[in-house]
Design an enzyme around this catalytic site. Structure first.
Site, short mmCIF file in Angstrom:
data_model
loop_
_atom_site.label_atom_id
_atom_site.label_comp_id
_atom_site.label_asym_id
_atom_site.label_seq_id
_atom_site.Cartn_x
_atom_site.Cartn_y
_atom_site.Cartn_z
N SER A 66 -17.91 26.73 8.75
CA SER A 66 -18.38 26.37 9.92
C SER A 66 -17.71 25.49 10.66
CB SER A 66 -19.92 26.19 9.97
OG SER A 66 -20.17 24.90 10.07
N ILE A 67 -18.00 25.16 11.76
CA ILE A 67 -17.43 24.28 12.67
C ILE A 67 -17.95 22.77 12.32
CG2 ILE A 67 -19.18 24.43 14.59
CD1 ILE A 67 -16.58 24.04 16.54
N LYS A 68 -19.15 22.81 11.62
CA LYS A 68 -19.93 21.70 11.47
C LYS A 68 -19.15 20.67 10.24
CE LYS A 68 -23.40 22.07 14.28
NZ LYS A 68 -24.15 21.09 14.84
N ASP A 69 -18.22 21.28 9.60
CA ASP A 69 -17.39 20.48 8.48
C ASP A 69 -16.89 19.28 9.31
OD1 ASP A 69 -18.25 22.60 6.86
OD2 ASP A 69 -16.08 23.08 6.51
#
Ligand SMILES: Cc1ncc(COP(=O)(O)O)c(C=O)c1O
Length: 454
Positions: free
Chosen positions: A41-44
């Protein structure tokens, strides 16, 4: 060439043209596929940035504990970084989140506390409040606070925005992003607007969330708040990371449209993305009439479809919520096609031989066993054969002595797909109670007949 650790592989995600789901729109529609990040996910991106900034400012000390209220993706990024950097993680999340997401956090050794969804953010049971309390009580703890931590939006200002600018060679005209903490949209939009102030920024919101009304009226309307199914986007408060000044408008998408579009991305584009990607594309379709052929639209696909296997990618889940009204076969349609048929059962006290003779006469290979009319177990031809081969004297014993676990029960609305998965070598049939309360048996043979008649 190699990377020194998994965190170095974050970013540089591909931009992929959508060809089918957006075919009625003008312009070029590109998806920024954030699922190729190592935590899918982009949240990394923002998780690592928040940790590194906290290390620099001394808020997070060696051997410390990272605490966060997270719906999963931020937790995944934090947990992954914590493993590499040697921190402990405690997360609070809500009971609305996919079990898959919670299990994934535990896979990294993180501790996860599941809190109720339907309480106000300031309620002491809320996942926000529980994480704040833990941050005070756990020694050497640091709460990442993705909602208000500026490092969140900054990660997207430094990474996501520049990547999009370079990948489109500066041709981007529209940015479309599902908004949760606001970090992605605010950081990426701020960078892109600095490069070209004419870029339009559309935030995707959900029914039950406060963003759209707040943007349009400046009012945080508590009456707008109610539980919704869409994951990752919408909030019941205003996170500091939502920079309303760089967002032109918000568009709300229903849970149903978001869920169905999520599936269509896999079916039509071959892109296995999460719920907020479906929401963002559905929102773009609602707004897209104003696009022209030279427009270049970038839609963020935040996370991976594997986290939604029990939800948007499960047809029974969709049907139970009335999201899918297809003509797929169910237990009811199988029974209708087959016509009336008495279900033969044997009583627990009946002898094994009697039961076997009954099965032979009726030419059936399995039979539900009842006690006072209630189905409690089953017997198959091979159960009887095996028992008699071992001990012929068993033939006068009651059939219950060799009975095995009952066939599984399904309801009339259960899909043929689900029934097929329940039928295997141990269970060659399922049972279903009809509207008159009678028990019916559905075998593989019935399923094949029903399918071949379509
Ligand atoms: C799946 C998914 N989509 C969208 C978002 C929203 O992104 P942001 O928090 O940067 O606004 C999140 C955030 O948690 C998410 O997990």
């Amino acid at each position: 060439m190699w990377y020194n650790n998994i965190l170095e592989t974050i970013g540089d995600t591909p931009l992929v043209k959508l060809n089918k789901v957006t075919r009625h729109l003008q312009g070029t529609i590109l998806a920024k596929i954030e699922t190729t990040n190592p935590g899918n996910s982009i949240k990394d991106r923002m998780a690592v940035k928040m940790i590194e900034d906290a290390e620099k400012s001394g808020l997070l000390k060696p051997g410390g504990t990272i605490i966060e209220g997270t719906s999963g993706n931020t937790g995944m990024g934090l947990a992954m970084a914590a493993v590499v950097k040697g921190y402990r993680c405690i997360f609070t999340t809500t009971d609305k989140q996919s079990k898959e997401k919670i299990d994934a956090l535990r896979a990294f050794g993180a501790e996860v506390i599941v809190c109720p969804t339907n309480v106000a953010p300031d309620d002491p049971r809320s996942y926000y409040a529980v994480s704040s309390r833990l941050a005070e009580e756990v020694p050497n703890a640091w709460k990442a606070n993705q909602y208000d931590n500026p490092s969140n939006a900054q990660a997207h200002y430094e990474q996501t925005g520049p990547e999009i600018w370079e990948q489109t060679a500066g041709k981007i005209t529209h940015l479309v992003v599902g908004v949760g903490t606001g970090g992605t949209i605010s950081g990426a939009a701020r960078y892109l607007r600095e490069k070209n102030p004419h870029i339009k920024v559309w935030g995707i919101d959900t029914y039950g969330s406060v963003f759209k009304k707040y943007k349009e009226t400046g009012i945080l309307d508590k009456d707008e708040i109610y539980p919704y199914i869409t994951e990752g986007i919408g909030e019941d408060f205003l996170p500091a990371n939502v920079d309303f000044s760089v967002i032109d408008l918000f568009e709300k998408v229903t849970d149903k449209d978001a869920a169905l579009m999520t599936r269509e991305l896999a079916r039509q584009e071959g892109i296995f993305a999460g719920n907020s990607a479906g929401s963002a594309v559905a929102g773009l379709l609602q707004l897209g009439h104003s696009l022209t052929k030279d427009d270049v639209v970038v839609v963020i696909f935040h996370d991976h479809g594997s986290r939604y296997m029990g939800k948007m990618y499960n047809e029974d889940w969709l049907r139970e919520r009335g999201f899918l009204q297809d003509k797929k076969l169910t237990a009811q349609t199988i029974l209708n096609k087959r016509g009336k048929q008495e279900t033969v059962t044997a009583d627990v006290q009946q002898s094994i031989m009697e039961t076997f003779n009954m099965m032979k006469t009726l030419n059936i290979s399995q039979i539900p066993i009842t006690q006072q009319g209630m189905v409690i177990s089953k017997v198959t031809e091979s159960d009887i054969l095996n028992a008699l081969l071992e001990n012929a004297a068993l033939k006068s014993a009651p059939v219950e002595t060799i009975a095995s676990k009952s066939f599984p029960f399904v309801d009339l609305k259960t899909s043929i797909d689900k029934i097929s998965t329940l039928i295997d070598k141990d269970n060659q049939a399922v049972l279903v109670e009809d509207t008159s309360g009678k028990i019916n048996i559905i075998t593989q043979y019935d399923i094949i007949n029903a399918i071949s008649e379509i």
